[in-house]
Scaffold this motif. Structure first.
Motif, PDB file in Angstrom:
ATOM      1  N   GLU A 176     -27.195   3.530  15.364  1.00 38.50           N
ATOM      2  CA  GLU A 176     -25.922   2.874  15.083  1.00 38.50           C
ATOM      3  C   GLU A 176     -25.162   3.662  14.024  1.00 38.50           C
ATOM      4  N   LEU A 177     -23.877   3.902  14.290  1.00 39.42           N
ATOM      5  CA  LEU A 177     -23.033   4.617  13.338  1.00 39.42           C
ATOM      6  C   LEU A 177     -22.532   3.629  12.289  1.00 39.42           C
ATOM      7  N   VAL A 178     -22.836   3.903  11.007  1.00 35.26           N
ATOM      8  CA  VAL A 178     -22.492   2.970   9.937  1.00 35.26           C
ATOM      9  C   VAL A 178     -21.848   3.723   8.773  1.00 35.26           C
ATOM     10  N   THR A 179     -21.214   2.954   7.883  1.00 37.94           N
ATOM     11  CA  THR A 179     -20.618   3.509   6.674  1.00 37.94           C
ATOM     12  C   THR A 179     -21.693   3.682   5.611  1.00 37.94           C
ATOM     13  N   ILE A 180     -21.306   4.229   4.455  1.00 39.80           N
ATOM     14  CA  ILE A 180     -22.270   4.401   3.378  1.00 39.80           C
ATOM     15  C   ILE A 180     -22.730   3.052   2.824  1.00 39.80           C
ATOM     16  N   ARG A 181     -21.991   1.976   3.116  1.00 39.46           N
ATOM     17  CA  ARG A 181     -22.388   0.630   2.720  1.00 39.46           C
ATOM     18  C   ARG A 181     -23.229  -0.049   3.782  1.00 39.46           C
ATOM     19  N   GLY A 182     -23.416   0.631   4.908  1.00 44.33           N
ATOM     20  CA  GLY A 182     -24.205   0.053   5.984  1.00 44.33           C
ATOM     21  C   GLY A 182     -23.420  -0.799   6.950  1.00 44.33           C
ATOM     22  N   TYR A 183     -22.075  -0.741   6.880  1.00 43.61           N
ATOM     23  CA  TYR A 183     -21.244  -1.534   7.792  1.00 43.61           C
ATOM     24  C   TYR A 183     -21.083  -0.782   9.111  1.00 43.61           C
ATOM     25  N   PRO A 184     -21.246  -1.456  10.243  1.00 46.41           N
ATOM     26  CA  PRO A 184     -21.079  -0.790  11.540  1.00 46.41           C
ATOM     27  C   PRO A 184     -19.657  -0.266  11.737  1.00 46.41           C
ATOM     28  N   VAL A 185     -19.558   0.931  12.303  1.00 52.42           N
ATOM     29  CA  VAL A 185     -18.263   1.504  12.667  1.00 52.42           C
ATOM     30  C   VAL A 185     -17.943   1.043  14.087  1.00 52.42           C
ATOM     31  N   LEU A 186     -16.683   0.623  14.312  1.00 56.72           N
ATOM     32  CA  LEU A 186     -16.312   0.029  15.592  1.00 56.72           C
ATOM     33  C   LEU A 186     -15.507   0.995  16.457  1.00 56.72           C
ATOM     34  N   ASP A 187     -15.614   0.782  17.776  1.00 56.96           N
ATOM     35  CA  ASP A 187     -14.813   1.581  18.705  1.00 56.96           C
ATOM     36  C   ASP A 187     -13.484   0.881  18.967  1.00 56.96           C
ATOM     37  N   ALA A 188     -12.695   1.409  19.888  1.00 57.47           N
ATOM     38  CA  ALA A 188     -11.374   0.850  20.159  1.00 57.47           C
ATOM     39  C   ALA A 188     -11.442  -0.562  20.708  1.00 57.47           C
ATOM     40  N   GLY A 189     -12.584  -0.948  21.270  1.00 61.59           N
ATOM     41  CA  GLY A 189     -12.747  -2.303  21.794  1.00 61.59           C
ATOM     42  C   GLY A 189     -13.327  -3.275  20.786  1.00 61.59           C
ATOM     43  N   LEU A 200       0.823  -1.204   0.000  1.00 62.36           N
ATOM     44  CA  LEU A 200       0.000   0.000   0.000  1.00 62.36           C
ATOM     45  C   LEU A 200       0.861   1.260   0.000  1.00 62.36           C
ATOM     46  N   ASN A 201       0.430   2.225  -0.767  1.00 62.96           N
ATOM     47  CA  ASN A 201       1.023   3.559  -0.707  1.00 62.96           C
ATOM     48  C   ASN A 201       0.435   4.245   0.529  1.00 62.96           C
ATOM     49  N   THR A 202       1.251   4.453   1.552  1.00 64.11           N
ATOM     50  CA  THR A 202       0.738   4.948   2.827  1.00 64.11           C
ATOM     51  C   THR A 202       0.701   6.468   2.942  1.00 64.11           C
ATOM     52  N   SER A 203       1.007   7.171   1.857  1.00 59.88           N
ATOM     53  CA  SER A 203       0.928   8.635   1.922  1.00 59.88           C
ATOM     54  C   SER A 203      -0.529   9.070   2.064  1.00 59.88           C
ATOM     55  N   ASN A 204      -0.742  10.173   2.776  1.00 60.41           N
ATOM     56  CA  ASN A 204      -2.094  10.667   3.015  1.00 60.41           C
ATOM     57  C   ASN A 204      -2.647  11.379   1.793  1.00 60.41           C
ATOM     58  N   GLY A 205      -3.948  11.257   1.595  1.00 61.68           N
ATOM     59  CA  GLY A 205      -4.614  12.005   0.545  1.00 61.68           C
ATOM     60  C   GLY A 205      -4.969  13.403   1.043  1.00 61.68           C
ATOM     61  N   SER A 206      -5.334  14.268   0.137  1.00 65.93           N
ATOM     62  CA  SER A 206      -5.710  15.630   0.533  1.00 65.93           C
ATOM     63  C   SER A 206      -7.057  15.613   1.253  1.00 65.93           C
ATOM     64  N   LEU A 207      -7.273  16.611   2.109  1.00 63.09           N
ATOM     65  CA  LEU A 207      -8.517  16.714   2.873  1.00 63.09           C
ATOM     66  C   LEU A 207      -9.462  17.710   2.216  1.00 63.09           C
ATOM     67  N   THR A 208     -10.729  17.343   2.192  1.00 64.91           N
ATOM     68  CA  THR A 208     -11.762  18.217   1.642  1.00 64.91           C
ATOM     69  C   THR A 208     -12.764  18.551   2.732  1.00 64.91           C
ATOM     70  N   ARG A 209     -13.014  19.834   2.922  1.00 62.15           N
ATOM     71  CA  ARG A 209     -13.989  20.243   3.938  1.00 62.15           C
ATOM     72  C   ARG A 209     -15.412  20.026   3.412  1.00 62.15           C
ATOM     73  N   THR A 210     -16.226  19.322   4.179  1.00 69.14           N
ATOM     74  CA  THR A 210     -17.624  19.064   3.801  1.00 69.14           C
ATOM     75  C   THR A 210     -18.594  19.723   4.768  1.00 69.14           C
ATOM     76  N   GLY A 211     -18.174  19.873   6.017  1.00 66.22           N
ATOM     77  CA  GLY A 211     -19.058  20.431   7.029  1.00 66.22           C
ATOM     78  C   GLY A 211     -20.055  19.429   7.575  1.00 66.22           C
ATOM     79  N   GLY A 212     -20.033  18.197   7.062  1.00 64.34           N
ATOM     80  CA  GLY A 212     -20.974  17.184   7.520  1.00 64.34           C
ATOM     81  C   GLY A 212     -20.678  16.731   8.937  1.00 64.34           C
ATOM     82  N   ALA A 213     -21.721  16.608   9.745  1.00 60.40           N
ATOM     83  CA  ALA A 213     -21.537  16.221  11.144  1.00 60.40           C
ATOM     84  C   ALA A 213     -20.976  14.818  11.285  1.00 60.40           C
ATOM     85  N   PHE A 214     -21.248  13.963  10.307  1.00 62.15           N
ATOM     86  CA  PHE A 214     -20.776  12.579  10.388  1.00 62.15           C
ATOM     87  C   PHE A 214     -19.766  12.256   9.292  1.00 62.15           C
TER      88      PHE A 214
END
Length: 241
Positions: free
Chosen positions: A110-123, A63-77
């Motif tokens: 439940e916090l999910v991705t645009i595909r409907g996959y649950p987002v996980l916490d540190a545990g 994987l190319n581990t360099s960061n991509g550019s950030l785009t401001r959206t203002g979206g709460a999530f």
């Protein structure tokens, strides 16, 4: 001459692999959170006497581990990871890592991705938020707050991809090595209202694609000429008997 054909074939196999990764990178140059794939090739020496013959290895993807550019959206999530870390999501293939922070809140909180996959916490547990509990804000450490009270925390993970990985949708990757939660690192955090774009430079990848395609065609022509020369040699030597 046979040895030359084998060397050419090994080169074509390596070039074909690179062509596939370049095409995939270009196709995902506009995909949020996508990390490009690179290929490392090594020289391999064949045990051909009286001389050693060099071949091209099949290539190792990384994987190319360099960061991509950030785009401001203002979206709460909408969230972006700052630094070398990943969100973890629960996919049908198991917990996977992603830099795609386009999340939404379901009716059940439940916090999910645009595909409907649950987002996980540190545990490693799905994140639950009270949808009627007020606006959600996030701290640099990934802690989610409502009305000034911490209600959950986005899990940030780090992983070693050198042992291999598998790509999934949602810009996710499944490393062969178990990822670990990020703790006590001031260079890693979360930004709310931003999204990370793909780290693929489409113009540079397209230029490489053209160069690799030309190299592939040139080797094909050389192989064709070599086979023709071999056939002519066989005919000549056979006819001299």
């Amino acid at each position: 001459m046979q040895t030359g054909l084998y060397v050419a074939i090994s080169s074509q196999m390596a070039l074909e692999k690179r062509l596939n990764t370049l095409a995939d990178n270009i196709a995902n140059s506009g995909t949020v959170g996508f990390r490009g794939t690179e290929v490392k090739f090594n020289q391999m020496l064949g045990d051909t006497k009286p001389t050693k013959v060099s071949y091209v290895s099949k290539g190792e993807e990384f994987l190319n581990t360099s960061n991509g550019s950030l785009t401001r959206t203002g979206g709460a999530f909408d969230f972006a990871v700052k630094g070398d870390a990943w969100f973890q999501i629960d996919t049908p293939s198991g917990p996977a890592l992603t830099r795609d922070g386009r999340f939404t809140l379901t009716e059940t909180g439940e916090l999910v991705t645009i595909r409907g996959y649950p987002v996980l916490d540190a545990g490693g547990a799905p994140i639950q938020i009270n949808g009627t509990g007020g606006d959600v804000t996030v701290g640099a450490d990934g802690a989610l707050h409502q009305n000034g009270v911490a209600v959950a925390s986005l899990g940030l993970y780090q992983a070693d991809f050198s042992k291999g990985f598998m790509r999934l949708d949602n810009s996710a990757v499944l490393p062969n090595m178990q990822p670990e939660p990020v703790v006590d690192r001031f260079d890693v955090g979360v930004m709310q209202g931003f999204l990370e774009e793909s780290n693929v430079n489409a113009i540079a990848e397209m230029s490489q694609l053209i160069m690799v395609t030309r190299a592939f065609d040139n080797i094909t022509a050389l192989m064709r000429d070599g086979e023709g020369s071999l056939s002519e040699a066989i005919k000549t030597l056979g006819g001299s008997r």
